[in-house]
Scaffold this motif. Sequence first.
Motif, short mmCIF file in Angstrom:
data_model
loop_
_atom_site.label_atom_id
_atom_site.label_comp_id
_atom_site.label_asym_id
_atom_site.label_seq_id
_atom_site.Cartn_x
_atom_site.Cartn_y
_atom_site.Cartn_z
N VAL A 31 0.84 -1.20 0.00
CA VAL A 31 0.00 0.00 0.00
C VAL A 31 0.88 1.24 0.00
N LEU A 32 0.35 2.33 -0.59
CA LEU A 32 1.07 3.60 -0.57
C LEU A 32 1.15 4.12 0.85
N ASP A 33 2.18 4.89 1.12
CA ASP A 33 2.36 5.51 2.42
C ASP A 33 1.13 6.37 2.75
N ARG A 34 0.61 6.22 3.94
CA ARG A 34 -0.62 6.92 4.36
C ARG A 34 -0.48 8.43 4.30
N ARG A 35 0.66 8.95 4.72
CA ARG A 35 0.86 10.41 4.69
C ARG A 35 0.87 10.92 3.26
N LYS A 36 1.49 10.16 2.36
CA LYS A 36 1.52 10.58 0.95
C LYS A 36 0.11 10.58 0.36
N VAL A 37 -0.70 9.62 0.77
CA VAL A 37 -2.08 9.57 0.28
C VAL A 37 -2.86 10.77 0.80
N ARG A 38 -2.69 11.11 2.06
CA ARG A 38 -3.38 12.29 2.61
C ARG A 38 -2.93 13.56 1.89
N ASP A 39 -1.63 13.67 1.58
CA ASP A 39 -1.13 14.82 0.83
C ASP A 39 -1.75 14.86 -0.57
N LEU A 40 -1.83 13.70 -1.21
CA LEU A 40 -2.41 13.59 -2.56
C LEU A 40 -3.87 14.04 -2.54
N ILE A 41 -4.61 13.62 -1.53
CA ILE A 41 -6.02 14.02 -1.40
C ILE A 41 -6.12 15.53 -1.24
N GLU A 75 -7.79 4.53 9.51
CA GLU A 75 -6.97 5.28 8.58
C GLU A 75 -7.80 5.77 7.39
N VAL A 76 -8.73 4.95 6.92
CA VAL A 76 -9.63 5.37 5.84
C VAL A 76 -10.43 6.59 6.30
N GLU A 77 -10.91 6.58 7.52
CA GLU A 77 -11.67 7.71 8.04
C GLU A 77 -10.82 8.98 8.04
N LYS A 78 -9.56 8.88 8.43
CA LYS A 78 -8.66 10.05 8.40
C LYS A 78 -8.51 10.56 6.98
N MET A 79 -8.37 9.65 6.03
CA MET A 79 -8.22 10.05 4.62
C MET A 79 -9.47 10.77 4.13
N LEU A 80 -10.64 10.24 4.46
CA LEU A 80 -11.89 10.83 4.00
C LEU A 80 -12.10 12.24 4.57
N ARG A 81 -11.53 12.50 5.74
CA ARG A 81 -11.72 13.80 6.41
C ARG A 81 -10.66 14.83 6.05
N VAL A 82 -9.68 14.45 5.23
CA VAL A 82 -8.61 15.39 4.85
C VAL A 82 -9.16 16.72 4.33
N PRO A 83 -10.15 16.74 3.42
CA PRO A 83 -10.63 18.04 2.92
C PRO A 83 -11.19 18.94 4.01
N GLU A 84 -11.75 18.38 5.05
CA GLU A 84 -12.28 19.17 6.16
C GLU A 84 -11.16 19.68 7.07
N GLN A 85 -10.09 18.90 7.18
CA GLN A 85 -9.08 19.20 8.19
C GLN A 85 -7.82 19.86 7.65
#
Length: 128
Positions: A31-41, A75-85
């Motif tokens: 899987v891709l690094d979680r932080r990189k995915v959050r940055d991508l989002i 972790e999926v929940e954190k990713m989904l909330r990136v635009p809000e946070q």
Amino acid sequence: MLDLERLLAQPEGQYFERKSLWDRPPKGIKVLDRRKVRDLIAENVAAFANADGGTLVLGVDDDGTPSGHGYPPEEVEKMLRVPEQRLAPPQRAGAAFPWKGQELLVFEVPSAEKAVMVVGDGFPRRVD
């Protein structure tokens, strides 16, 4: 309701982007690094918002094959909330959708009235 069949059939472009959440180096898949995915989002959602809007779908390979993700629910929940946070002004959260045995993360982004900034990283804009 989101029409994933129609959405995923269209080519990528100004209003649509799909990304795999898997790294496929020669020695295996991970899987891709979680932080990189959050940055991508954050970057993609802000860029869509700063242009004419669009849809980002994570968990789909470039050829359109649904590949899902390998992240735990928290972790999926954190990713989904990136635009809000991570965006100013905050944008709407993404949503998870089951599709052909995989879970996809979908961010439907309207065009913003006010420029959207990735906190600490500026104002991305999507151009054709």
